[in-house]
Design an enzyme around this catalytic site. Structure first.
Site, PDB file in Angstrom:
ATOM      1  N   GLU A 240       3.669  -1.762  -6.633  1.00 30.79           N
ATOM      2  CA  GLU A 240       4.117  -0.900  -5.534  1.00 30.79           C
ATOM      3  C   GLU A 240       4.065  -1.741  -4.268  1.00 30.79           C
ATOM      4  O   GLU A 240       2.984  -2.074  -3.777  1.00 30.79           O
ATOM      5  CB  GLU A 240       3.235   0.337  -5.376  1.00 30.79           C
ATOM      6  CG  GLU A 240       3.824   1.317  -4.367  1.00 30.79           C
ATOM      7  CD  GLU A 240       2.801   2.188  -3.677  1.00 30.79           C
ATOM      8  OE1 GLU A 240       2.947   2.406  -2.448  1.00 30.79           O
ATOM      9  OE2 GLU A 240       1.854   2.631  -4.346  1.00 30.79           O
ATOM     10  N   LEU A 241       5.230  -2.079  -3.743  1.00 29.58           N
ATOM     11  CA  LEU A 241       5.311  -3.063  -2.674  1.00 29.58           C
ATOM     12  C   LEU A 241       5.756  -2.424  -1.368  1.00 29.58           C
ATOM     13  O   LEU A 241       5.345  -1.330  -1.034  1.00 29.58           O
ATOM     14  CB  LEU A 241       6.232  -4.202  -3.120  1.00 29.58           C
ATOM     15  CG  LEU A 241       5.866  -4.798  -4.502  1.00 29.58           C
ATOM     16  CD1 LEU A 241       6.862  -5.870  -4.908  1.00 29.58           C
ATOM     17  CD2 LEU A 241       4.445  -5.321  -4.531  1.00 29.58           C
TER      18      LEU A 241
END
Length: 471
Positions: A240-241
């Site tokens: 999850e960036l």
């Protein structure tokens, strides 16, 4: 993993005043190896292994651990304000989210982990089981330190995995709080552990053959490092960036509601949210009204020390982060943008500090970094558009795709427009929220994999097919 000749210390500087709030020794080679071996033993031991512990018992222990964590909410709110700068008045909100998400995952885990039964063929029985993976490494960030961690920890444990948590150097006490909660709840030794580690040792741990999955939340650069460290191991990696999340306000939107929702979405947590609103496109017929009201609402924020109960906007996590946003604002102004917030209204906002006034910019375009690069701070650009098509094209003109929002009273049309957006989550008339029943995922540089929802369990298990022929 190289062990230093002497113990390396990790100092956490508080954004409130720059003081060392907490200092912890970094784990060395022997401690890291011992941790992994203990987790592997807890997972694999023939008797009373965690993977063979009845699901009902795993559920009860996870629920008890969350209750233990919530019993310390006042102390935790204080710790969060000092470690990462969130106003203390909002500290309880994150823990409420932890409870909501945990309860949901505990309640649906039996369905999510159930065997998939197929119609029998003559003389043949077929089904698919969901098996746990082994040892899961969770690497959590500082901005929502409990929520982001719990997204992976709870389903991983419920699925029968053991967990090692590596938390951000900015929020080490969160890892310790979680460990204490699970310990007090009675989890068997080795099932949940934490390590304070350097980046180099974290990469080496990812490469350890006893790590079966990595759940990472953080920057695009951090995600690239995780992928490189896991390269060639063929294990699952959840990433999850970043985000550069857009919103579009149509001409038929409820403007007052849109202003209230989007200003909060842009500036809550000082804009330090991966799904915070960073760019807003407004139909030209309501543009002026929207900007006037958004500016008026933004001026009501109280910037100050996050341990002050009256403060609604705390410092950014560090001065360098604030300086990056200042550079984006300066770049935009040089290219013709107009700033609508006078910093003099926020006396605590000063160069060389993490204290930064919220800022609204207009006359912006996509030649400006503030409209294309993740800001992760209290600034938002508002751009006038003439049509739905123009808004959709601009919203999709991004390297990121985490969430996107449209504000309109035409629900059917809003959904049609949402179908055209390149995003992991589409919101209609709201933003900056995670529903635990929905998959949390992203496209493009916002990452891959997902957490939350029933689908989140699929990434923390592997399918095993059973094909049984009667003889």
């Amino acid at each position: 993993m190289g062990s230093p000749s002497k113990t390396e210390m990790q100092d956490t500087l508080s954004p409130i005043d720059g003081s060392v709030f907490v200092s912890r020794p970094l784990a060395g080679e022997h401690q890291i190896i011992a941790c992994v071996e203990q987790a592997s033993a807890a997972y694999n031991r023939s008797e009373a292994s965690w993977k063979n512990t009845p699901l009902a018992q795993r559920k009860a222990l996870c629920k008890k651990a969350i209750d233990q964590l919530l019993s310390h909410k006042d102390e935790i709110a204080t710790e969060l304000s000092w470690m990462m700068g969130r106003p203390i008045r909002y500290g309880a909100g994150e823990l409420a989210g932890v409870e909501e998400r945990s309860d949901y995952m505990i309640n649906i885990c039996e369905q999510a982990l159930a065997d998939i039964k197929l119609e029998d063929k003559p003389g043949v029985t077929r089904y698919i089981k969901r098996e746990s993976l082994g040892v899961v490494l969770v690497i959590a960030p500082w901005n929502y330190p409990f929520l982001t961690a719990i997204n992976a920890i709870i389903p991983a444990l419920l699925a029968g995995n053991c967990v090692i948590l590596k938390h951000s150097a900015q929020t080490p006490l969160c890892a310790e709080r979680l460990y204490q909660a699970f310990s007090d709840a009675g989890l068997p030794e080795g099932v949940f552990q934490y390590l304070h580690m350097s980046h180099d040792n974290t990469a080496k741990l990812i490469a350890n053959k006893q790590i079966s999955y990595v759940a990472f939340t953080g920057s695009v650069y951090g995600g690239q490092m995780v992928e490189q460290a896991a390269s060639g191991r063929f294990i699952g990696v959840g990433l999850e960036l970043g985000g550069k999340d857009p919103a579009y306000v149509r001409e038929d939107a409820d403007i007052d509601s849109a202003v209230e929702t989007l200003v909060d979405g842009a500036f809550f947590n000082s804009g330090q949210s991966c799904c915070g609103i960073e760019r807003i496109y407004v139909h030209y017929t309501v543009y002026d009204d929207f900007v006037i009201k958004a500016v008026a609402l933004t001026k009501q924020y109280q910037l100050g020390r996050s341990d002050n109960p009256e403060v609604t906007l705390g410092p950014m996590v560090r001065t360098s982060a604030a300086d990056f946003v200042r550079e984006q604002i300066a770049d935009a102004l040089d290219k013709g943008a107009i700033a609508h917030i006078d910093e003099a209204l926020f006396p605590m906002s000063q160069q060389g500090t993490p204290y930064l006034a919220p800022q609204i910019l207009t006359h912006v375009d996509h030649s400006m970094s503030v409209m294309t690069q993740e800001s992760f701070g209290p600034v938002v650009g508002i751009m006038k558009v003439s049509s739905d098509d123009e808004a959709i094209n601009l919203m999709n003109d991004s390297d990121f795709g985490l969430t996107a929002s449209i504000f309109t009273q035409n629900i059917e049309l809003g959904i049609e427009l949402g179908d055209r957006l390149e995003t992991g989550t589409f919101f209609l008339n709201r933003c900056d929220y995670l529903d635990p029943a929905l998959a949390w995922t992203g496209v493009k540089q916002s990452g891959r994999g997902c957490t939350l929802s029933q689908l989140g369990f699929e990434h923390l298990t592997r399918p095993k097919s059973f094909h049984i022929k009667q003889v």
